[in-house]
Motif scaffolding. Structure first.
Motif, PDB file in Angstrom:
ATOM      1  N   GLY A 148       0.817  -1.202   0.000  1.00 27.82           N
ATOM      2  CA  GLY A 148       0.000   0.000   0.000  1.00 27.82           C
ATOM      3  C   GLY A 148       0.852   1.252   0.000  1.00 27.82           C
ATOM      4  O   GLY A 148       2.076   1.198   0.130  1.00 27.82           O
ATOM      5  N   ARG A 204     -12.022  -4.078   0.944  1.00 27.20           N
ATOM      6  CA  ARG A 204     -11.535  -2.760   1.338  1.00 27.20           C
ATOM      7  C   ARG A 204     -12.555  -2.076   2.219  1.00 27.20           C
ATOM      8  O   ARG A 204     -13.755  -2.375   2.160  1.00 27.20           O
ATOM      9  CB  ARG A 204     -11.203  -1.911   0.117  1.00 27.20           C
ATOM     10  CG  ARG A 204     -12.413  -1.442  -0.678  1.00 27.20           C
ATOM     11  CD  ARG A 204     -11.967  -0.705  -1.933  1.00 27.20           C
ATOM     12  NE  ARG A 204     -13.075  -0.081  -2.638  1.00 27.20           N
ATOM     13  CZ  ARG A 204     -12.970   0.535  -3.810  1.00 27.20           C
ATOM     14  NH1 ARG A 204     -11.784   0.600  -4.424  1.00 27.20           N
ATOM     15  NH2 ARG A 204     -14.030   1.084  -4.370  1.00 27.20           N
ATOM     16  N   THR A 228      -9.466   5.059  -2.334  1.00 24.67           N
ATOM     17  CA  THR A 228      -8.792   5.232  -1.058  1.00 24.67           C
ATOM     18  C   THR A 228      -9.490   4.428   0.029  1.00 24.67           C
ATOM     19  O   THR A 228     -10.693   4.569   0.247  1.00 24.67           O
ATOM     20  CB  THR A 228      -8.753   6.716  -0.666  1.00 24.67           C
ATOM     21  OG1 THR A 228      -7.946   7.430  -1.619  1.00 24.67           O
ATOM     22  CG2 THR A 228      -8.163   6.897   0.725  1.00 24.67           C
ATOM     23  N   ALA A 229      -8.725   3.569   0.699  1.00 22.10           N
ATOM     24  CA  ALA A 229      -9.288   2.683   1.722  1.00 22.10           C
ATOM     25  C   ALA A 229      -8.165   1.843   2.325  1.00 22.10           C
ATOM     26  O   ALA A 229      -7.041   1.839   1.813  1.00 22.10           O
ATOM     27  CB  ALA A 229     -10.337   1.758   1.117  1.00 22.10           C
ATOM     28  N   VAL A 230      -8.510   1.148   3.379  1.00 20.92           N
ATOM     29  CA  VAL A 230      -7.645   0.085   3.874  1.00 20.92           C
ATOM     30  C   VAL A 230      -8.042  -1.195   3.156  1.00 20.92           C
ATOM     31  O   VAL A 230      -9.221  -1.558   3.124  1.00 20.92           O
ATOM     32  CB  VAL A 230      -7.779  -0.101   5.395  1.00 20.92           C
ATOM     33  CG1 VAL A 230      -6.904  -1.264   5.858  1.00 20.92           C
ATOM     34  CG2 VAL A 230      -7.385   1.180   6.129  1.00 20.92           C
ATOM     35  N   TYR A 231      -7.053  -1.844   2.554  1.00 20.40           N
ATOM     36  CA  TYR A 231      -7.301  -3.063   1.789  1.00 20.40           C
ATOM     37  C   TYR A 231      -6.904  -4.280   2.620  1.00 20.40           C
ATOM     38  O   TYR A 231      -5.798  -4.336   3.162  1.00 20.40           O
ATOM     39  CB  TYR A 231      -6.523  -3.022   0.481  1.00 20.40           C
ATOM     40  CG  TYR A 231      -7.175  -2.123  -0.544  1.00 20.40           C
ATOM     41  CD1 TYR A 231      -7.165  -0.734  -0.385  1.00 20.40           C
ATOM     42  CD2 TYR A 231      -7.829  -2.646  -1.658  1.00 20.40           C
ATOM     43  CE1 TYR A 231      -7.786   0.099  -1.305  1.00 20.40           C
ATOM     44  CE2 TYR A 231      -8.455  -1.824  -2.583  1.00 20.40           C
ATOM     45  CZ  TYR A 231      -8.434  -0.457  -2.393  1.00 20.40           C
ATOM     46  OH  TYR A 231      -9.053   0.369  -3.309  1.00 20.40           O
ATOM     47  N   TYR A 232      -7.812  -5.241   2.683  1.00 18.40           N
ATOM     48  CA  TYR A 232      -7.615  -6.438   3.488  1.00 18.40           C
ATOM     49  C   TYR A 232      -7.576  -7.681   2.602  1.00 18.40           C
ATOM     50  O   TYR A 232      -8.404  -7.845   1.707  1.00 18.40           O
ATOM     51  CB  TYR A 232      -8.752  -6.611   4.487  1.00 18.40           C
ATOM     52  CG  TYR A 232      -8.860  -5.517   5.512  1.00 18.40           C
ATOM     53  CD1 TYR A 232      -9.637  -4.392   5.294  1.00 18.40           C
ATOM     54  CD2 TYR A 232      -8.179  -5.618   6.734  1.00 18.40           C
ATOM     55  CE1 TYR A 232      -9.746  -3.389   6.235  1.00 18.40           C
ATOM     56  CE2 TYR A 232      -8.287  -4.617   7.692  1.00 18.40           C
ATOM     57  CZ  TYR A 232      -9.063  -3.507   7.435  1.00 18.40           C
ATOM     58  OH  TYR A 232      -9.155  -2.517   8.375  1.00 18.40           O
ATOM     59  N   THR A 262      -3.709  -2.948   4.630  1.00 21.15           N
ATOM     60  CA  THR A 262      -2.701  -2.002   4.154  1.00 21.15           C
ATOM     61  C   THR A 262      -3.408  -0.791   3.573  1.00 21.15           C
ATOM     62  O   THR A 262      -4.398  -0.931   2.834  1.00 21.15           O
ATOM     63  CB  THR A 262      -1.759  -2.668   3.124  1.00 21.15           C
ATOM     64  OG1 THR A 262      -0.732  -1.761   2.747  1.00 21.15           O
ATOM     65  CG2 THR A 262      -2.508  -3.117   1.873  1.00 21.15           C
ATOM     66  N   GLN A 263      -2.918   0.387   3.920  1.00 12.41           N
ATOM     67  CA  GLN A 263      -3.578   1.625   3.509  1.00 12.41           C
ATOM     68  C   GLN A 263      -3.219   1.983   2.075  1.00 12.41           C
ATOM     69  O   GLN A 263      -2.043   1.988   1.701  1.00 12.41           O
ATOM     70  CB  GLN A 263      -3.167   2.770   4.434  1.00 12.41           C
ATOM     71  CG  GLN A 263      -3.731   4.131   4.052  1.00 12.41           C
ATOM     72  CD  GLN A 263      -5.221   4.231   4.287  1.00 12.41           C
ATOM     73  OE1 GLN A 263      -5.723   3.854   5.356  1.00 12.41           O
ATOM     74  NE2 GLN A 263      -5.956   4.748   3.301  1.00 12.41           N
ATOM     75  N   THR A 315      -3.938   5.197  -0.465  1.00  8.04           N
ATOM     76  CA  THR A 315      -4.443   6.558  -0.556  1.00  8.04           C
ATOM     77  C   THR A 315      -4.182   7.089  -1.961  1.00  8.04           C
ATOM     78  O   THR A 315      -3.049   7.062  -2.430  1.00  8.04           O
ATOM     79  CB  THR A 315      -3.775   7.474   0.468  1.00  8.04           C
ATOM     80  OG1 THR A 315      -3.987   6.939   1.789  1.00  8.04           O
ATOM     81  CG2 THR A 315      -4.357   8.879   0.412  1.00  8.04           C
TER      82      THR A 315
END
Length: 123
Positions: A9, A38, A90-94, A117-118, A120
């Motif tokens: 990320g 996400r 834009t997000a935190v991806y899992y 993981t972020q 942006t």
């Protein structure tokens, strides 16, 4: 149980690309459904893409044509190539691992999750 660790990320400008990686350990992931989700601030976690052990994949409509999911079973690693990124990505991806249920996009199919993981994307 399988342990998942995401990486890759970061901050990128709109139109740019990133590749996320997810390394799995513990129970082998070769017979598991692997997916990416996400979560943006204030929003629910949503499905992005999933891939079977044979490489069959499915995507959320909002990433079709831009994101590609793949996996290397020998390396126990799943990838998410993200191209033409938009600020709304834009997000935190899992990363997630689970079983093959009726819907690969259902959060309920997945019982192992990474820390995220972020990503942006600036405009």
């Amino acid at each position: 149980q399988v342990q998942l660790v995401e990486s890759g990320g970061g901050l990128v400008q709109a139109g740019g690309s990133l590749r996320l990686s997810c390394a799995a350990s513990g129970r082998t992931n070769s017979d598991l459904l692997m997916g990416w989700f996400r979560q943006a601030p204030g929003k629910e976690r949503e499905f992005v893409a999933a891939v079977s052990e044979r490489g069959f994949s499915t995507y959320a409509d909002f990433v079709k044509g831009r994101f590609t999911i793949s996996r290397d079973n020998a390396k126990n690693t799943v990838y998410l190539q993200m191209n033409n990124l938009k600020p709304e990505d834009t997000a935190v991806y899992y990363c997630a691992a689970g079983s093959y249920g009726s819907s690969w996009s259902s959060i309920g199919n997945y019982d192992s999750w990474g820390q995220g993981t972020q990503v942006t994307v600036s405009s």
